[in-house]
Design a protein around this motif. Structure first.
Motif, PDB file in Angstrom:
ATOM      1  N   VAL A  61       0.843  -1.205   0.000  1.00  0.00           N
ATOM      2  CA  VAL A  61       0.000   0.000   0.000  1.00  0.00           C
ATOM      3  C   VAL A  61       0.871   1.245   0.000  1.00  0.00           C
ATOM      4  N   GLU A  62       1.919   1.255   0.809  1.00  0.00           N
ATOM      5  CA  GLU A  62       2.817   2.414   0.856  1.00  0.00           C
ATOM      6  C   GLU A  62       3.497   2.653  -0.489  1.00  0.00           C
ATOM      7  N   ASN A  64       2.524   1.576  -3.424  1.00  0.00           N
ATOM      8  CA  ASN A  64       1.492   1.954  -4.392  1.00  0.00           C
ATOM      9  C   ASN A  64       1.148   3.435  -4.262  1.00  0.00           C
ATOM     10  N   GLU A  65       0.992   3.898  -3.026  1.00  0.00           N
ATOM     11  CA  GLU A  65       0.661   5.302  -2.790  1.00  0.00           C
ATOM     12  C   GLU A  65       1.785   6.212  -3.274  1.00  0.00           C
ATOM     13  N   HIS A  68       1.635   6.393  -7.022  1.00  0.00           N
ATOM     14  CA  HIS A  68       0.509   7.218  -7.464  1.00  0.00           C
ATOM     15  C   HIS A  68       0.778   8.706  -7.234  1.00  0.00           C
ATOM     16  N   LYS A  69       1.338   9.060  -6.088  1.00  0.00           N
ATOM     17  CA  LYS A  69       1.651  10.476  -5.821  1.00  0.00           C
ATOM     18  C   LYS A  69       2.638  11.013  -6.857  1.00  0.00           C
ATOM     19  N   ARG A 158       1.919  16.997  -3.242  1.00  0.00           N
ATOM     20  CA  ARG A 158       2.275  15.629  -3.616  1.00  0.00           C
ATOM     21  C   ARG A 158       3.755  15.351  -3.366  1.00  0.00           C
ATOM     22  N   SER A 162       5.041  12.449  -1.020  1.00  0.00           N
ATOM     23  CA  SER A 162       5.988  11.458  -1.544  1.00  0.00           C
ATOM     24  C   SER A 162       7.208  11.329  -0.641  1.00  0.00           C
ATOM     25  N   LEU A 165       6.181   9.381   2.425  1.00  0.00           N
ATOM     26  CA  LEU A 165       6.012   7.968   2.089  1.00  0.00           C
ATOM     27  C   LEU A 165       7.357   7.292   1.877  1.00  0.00           C
TER      28      LEU A 165
END
Length: 177
Positions: A61-62, A64-65, A68-69, A158, A162, A165
């Protein structure tokens, strides 16, 4: 559907690792805008997944996020020039209104149009007033300034997300617990 069921079963078992296909099934289709390619997005996504090779769902999930960001940030950077380019006719018209007594909007449209003869004539008129393409672009940027600032804020948001993340992903798993 079988991939989603298998992925859900894996999620229930804390000791099993997820495969890329299981993760893709859980995440669903990528969040694309009109004109964006799923194939290009998945290449982008894979470039973020490969270095970390997540094993557990929350690590996926991390990553992927983060992917995406970064994709959104790339998208926003492409929109700035699009905003400016869309305003070039208006910008040239605005500049011409200061100098030219004729129908400035027609000249502005012809300047950027597809009719070679009309374009040449419009470019000669614009050049006769000493108006450069840099001045036209600068005027277009000023016209779209508020919109560009919004995109800049979104881009900055973003970028910050990023960075956070990336720090979370780079921290050892023990430190996250």
């Amino acid at each position: 559907m079988a991939e989603i069921q298998k992925a859900n079963e894996v999620l229930m078992s804390a000791n099993q690792e997820l495969t890329v296909d299981q993760v893709k099934a859980l995440l669903g289709p990528p969040p694309l805008m009109l004109g964006e390619s799923e194939e290009e997005y998945m290449k982008w996504w894979t470039a973020f997944v490969e270095p970390d090779r997540p094993k557990r769902f929350f690590a996926w999930v991390e990553v992927n996020e983060l992917a995406h960001k970064e994709w959104e940030q790339k998208r926003l950077r492409q929109y700035r020039p699009a905003l400016v380019n869309r305003s070039l006719i208006t910008a040239l018209n605005s500049i011409l209104l200061r100098f030219y007594d004729g129908v400035s909007i027609k000249i502005a449209k012809d300047y950027f149009g597809n009719d070679a003869t009309a374009q040449r004539e419009a470019r000669e008129i614009v050049a006769s007033y000493g108006i450069t393409e840099d001045q036209i672009v600068a005027e277009a940027i000023v016209h779209r300034g508020d919109d560009i600032l919004i995109l800049d804020r979104m881009d900055s948001n973003r970028a910050n997300a990023s960075r956070l993340l990336r720090r979370a992903i780079d921290r050892p798993a023990e430190a996250r617990r």
